[in-house]
Motif scaffolding. Structure first.
Motif, PDB file in Angstrom:
ATOM      1  N   VAL A 199      -3.765 -12.833   0.960  1.00  0.00           N
ATOM      2  CA  VAL A 199      -2.789 -12.049   0.183  1.00  0.00           C
ATOM      3  C   VAL A 199      -3.444 -11.702  -1.145  1.00  0.00           C
ATOM      4  O   VAL A 199      -3.155 -10.744  -1.511  1.00  0.00           O
ATOM      5  N   VAL A 200      -4.032 -12.523  -1.808  1.00  0.00           N
ATOM      6  CA  VAL A 200      -4.686 -12.433  -2.977  1.00  0.00           C
ATOM      7  C   VAL A 200      -5.478 -11.123  -2.953  1.00  0.00           C
ATOM      8  O   VAL A 200      -5.752 -10.358  -3.774  1.00  0.00           O
ATOM      9  N   GLU A 201      -6.492 -11.214  -1.734  1.00  0.00           N
ATOM     10  CA  GLU A 201      -7.462 -10.041  -1.551  1.00  0.00           C
ATOM     11  C   GLU A 201      -6.774  -8.885  -1.286  1.00  0.00           C
ATOM     12  O   GLU A 201      -7.302  -7.686  -1.725  1.00  0.00           O
ATOM     13  N   ILE A 202      -5.704  -8.712  -0.726  1.00  0.00           N
ATOM     14  CA  ILE A 202      -4.865  -7.728  -0.415  1.00  0.00           C
ATOM     15  C   ILE A 202      -4.421  -7.176  -1.911  1.00  0.00           C
ATOM     16  O   ILE A 202      -4.388  -5.740  -2.114  1.00  0.00           O
ATOM     17  N   VAL A 203      -3.907  -7.839  -2.631  1.00  0.00           N
ATOM     18  CA  VAL A 203      -3.674  -7.533  -3.907  1.00  0.00           C
ATOM     19  C   VAL A 203      -4.582  -6.824  -4.646  1.00  0.00           C
ATOM     20  O   VAL A 203      -4.692  -5.804  -5.474  1.00  0.00           O
ATOM     21  N   ARG A 204      -5.795  -7.664  -4.767  1.00  0.00           N
ATOM     22  CA  ARG A 204      -6.703  -7.429  -5.695  1.00  0.00           C
ATOM     23  C   ARG A 204      -7.340  -5.942  -5.143  1.00  0.00           C
ATOM     24  O   ARG A 204      -7.798  -4.979  -5.804  1.00  0.00           O
ATOM     25  N   THR A 205      -7.341  -5.829  -3.802  1.00  0.00           N
ATOM     26  CA  THR A 205      -7.935  -4.423  -3.059  1.00  0.00           C
ATOM     27  C   THR A 205      -6.955  -3.397  -3.754  1.00  0.00           C
ATOM     28  O   THR A 205      -7.448  -2.300  -4.204  1.00  0.00           O
ATOM     29  N   VAL A 206      -5.746  -3.487  -3.634  1.00  0.00           N
ATOM     30  CA  VAL A 206      -4.651  -2.648  -4.214  1.00  0.00           C
ATOM     31  C   VAL A 206      -4.828  -2.239  -5.640  1.00  0.00           C
ATOM     32  O   VAL A 206      -4.832  -1.110  -6.210  1.00  0.00           O
ATOM     33  N   ALA A 207      -5.012  -3.283  -6.385  1.00  0.00           N
ATOM     34  CA  ALA A 207      -4.936  -3.195  -7.864  1.00  0.00           C
ATOM     35  C   ALA A 207      -6.248  -2.424  -8.132  1.00  0.00           C
ATOM     36  O   ALA A 207      -6.218  -1.833  -9.213  1.00  0.00           O
ATOM     37  N   SER A 208      -7.401  -2.476  -7.289  1.00  0.00           N
ATOM     38  CA  SER A 208      -8.521  -1.830  -7.774  1.00  0.00           C
ATOM     39  C   SER A 208      -8.435  -0.236  -7.634  1.00  0.00           C
ATOM     40  O   SER A 208      -9.149   0.642  -8.297  1.00  0.00           O
ATOM     41  N   THR A 209      -7.261   0.115  -6.818  1.00  0.00           N
ATOM     42  CA  THR A 209      -6.813   1.552  -6.670  1.00  0.00           C
ATOM     43  C   THR A 209      -6.026   2.162  -7.977  1.00  0.00           C
ATOM     44  O   THR A 209      -5.969   3.195  -8.142  1.00  0.00           O
ATOM     45  N   VAL A 210      -5.442   1.180  -8.636  1.00  0.00           N
ATOM     46  CA  VAL A 210      -4.285   1.679  -9.503  1.00  0.00           C
ATOM     47  C   VAL A 210      -4.726   1.268 -10.968  1.00  0.00           C
ATOM     48  O   VAL A 210      -4.540   2.116 -11.838  1.00  0.00           O
ATOM     49  N   ALA A 234       0.941  -1.199   0.025  1.00  0.00           N
ATOM     50  CA  ALA A 234       0.015   0.012  -0.093  1.00  0.00           C
ATOM     51  C   ALA A 234       0.588   1.137   0.021  1.00  0.00           C
ATOM     52  O   ALA A 234       0.230   2.500  -0.174  1.00  0.00           O
ATOM     53  N   THR A 235       1.931   0.935   0.303  1.00  0.00           N
ATOM     54  CA  THR A 235       2.941   2.351   0.503  1.00  0.00           C
ATOM     55  C   THR A 235       3.227   2.930  -0.858  1.00  0.00           C
ATOM     56  O   THR A 235       3.057   4.168  -1.062  1.00  0.00           O
ATOM     57  N   GLN A 236       3.433   2.065  -1.866  1.00  0.00           N
ATOM     58  CA  GLN A 236       3.533   2.699  -3.240  1.00  0.00           C
ATOM     59  C   GLN A 236       3.028   1.858  -4.278  1.00  0.00           C
ATOM     60  O   GLN A 236       3.499   1.184  -5.006  1.00  0.00           O
ATOM     61  N   PRO A 237       1.657   1.784  -4.215  1.00  0.00           N
ATOM     62  CA  PRO A 237       1.034   0.804  -5.399  1.00  0.00           C
ATOM     63  C   PRO A 237       1.193   1.450  -6.812  1.00  0.00           C
ATOM     64  O   PRO A 237       0.600   2.566  -6.973  1.00  0.00           O
ATOM     65  N   THR A 238       1.901   0.613  -7.511  1.00  0.00           N
ATOM     66  CA  THR A 238       1.957   1.332  -8.899  1.00  0.00           C
ATOM     67  C   THR A 238       1.784   0.272 -10.124  1.00  0.00           C
ATOM     68  O   THR A 238       1.727  -1.080  -9.677  1.00  0.00           O
ATOM     69  N   LEU A 239       1.496   0.475 -11.265  1.00  0.00           N
ATOM     70  CA  LEU A 239       1.395  -0.362 -12.129  1.00  0.00           C
ATOM     71  C   LEU A 239       2.556  -1.465 -12.451  1.00  0.00           C
ATOM     72  O   LEU A 239       2.380  -2.523 -12.533  1.00  0.00           O
ATOM     73  N   SER A 240       3.663  -0.823 -12.208  1.00  0.00           N
ATOM     74  CA  SER A 240       4.845  -1.387 -12.652  1.00  0.00           C
ATOM     75  C   SER A 240       5.013  -2.563 -11.409  1.00  0.00           C
ATOM     76  O   SER A 240       5.638  -3.679 -11.716  1.00  0.00           O
ATOM     77  N   LEU A 243      -8.048  -4.144 -14.469  1.00  0.00           N
ATOM     78  CA  LEU A 243      -8.460  -4.703 -13.202  1.00  0.00           C
ATOM     79  C   LEU A 243      -9.202  -6.127 -13.599  1.00  0.00           C
ATOM     80  O   LEU A 243      -8.959  -7.081 -12.697  1.00  0.00           O
ATOM     81  N   ALA A 244     -10.117  -6.376 -14.639  1.00  0.00           N
ATOM     82  CA  ALA A 244     -10.637  -7.292 -14.739  1.00  0.00           C
ATOM     83  C   ALA A 244      -9.685  -8.491 -15.249  1.00  0.00           C
ATOM     84  O   ALA A 244      -9.919  -9.694 -15.065  1.00  0.00           O
ATOM     85  N   GLU A 245      -8.681  -8.020 -16.078  1.00  0.00           N
ATOM     86  CA  GLU A 245      -7.776  -9.133 -16.646  1.00  0.00           C
ATOM     87  C   GLU A 245      -6.717  -9.416 -15.378  1.00  0.00           C
ATOM     88  O   GLU A 245      -6.757 -10.636 -15.224  1.00  0.00           O
ATOM     89  N   TYR A 246      -6.394  -8.469 -14.284  1.00  0.00           N
ATOM     90  CA  TYR A 246      -5.562  -9.034 -13.284  1.00  0.00           C
ATOM     91  C   TYR A 246      -6.327  -9.641 -12.321  1.00  0.00           C
ATOM     92  O   TYR A 246      -5.792 -10.544 -11.724  1.00  0.00           O
TER      93      TYR A 246
END
Length: 104
Positions: A60-71, A32-38, A77-80
């Motif tokens: 962990v997957v849910e954490i990544v999904r939540t962060v991905a939804s902001t980026v 969450a500190t620096q969520p980026t596309l890269s 997001l659908a693909e990820y």
């Protein structure tokens, strides 16, 4: 390396360490500190979530999904999300295959 790639590499190392220790809260804080596309791409490319040390993959997957939804954009997001949804069944299949191999 440019600054963004260095930061992504450093963050991936921190995420890997948090997974190895089973510390999902540290994983979440680090991501969450620096969520980026890269960073999201690096997580996928390095198969960070499907390595052996990611035993508790569901939170962990849910954490990544939540962060991905902001980026990510809705299409990205659908693909990820498809990728993230694949991880659980893949883990179970891998465990089942390993158990069958050991029983042979």
């Amino acid at each position: 390396m440019d600054a963004e790639r260095k930061q992504t590499y450093k963050t991936v190392k921190q995420l890997r360490s948090a997974l190895a220790e089973g510390d999902s809260q540290r994983f979440q804080r680090t991501l969450a500190t620096q969520p980026t596309l890269s960073l999201l791409k690096a997580i996928r490319e390095q198969k960070l979530l499907v390595k052996n040390y990611a035993a508790e993959h569901e939170p962990v997957v849910e954490i990544v999904r939540t962060v991905a939804s902001t980026v990510l954009s809705p299409e990205e997001l659908a693909e990820y999300s498809n990728y993230l949804s694949f991880i659980g069944p893949w883990q179970k299949s891998k465990e089942h295959s390993e158990a069958r191999l050991k029983s042979c």
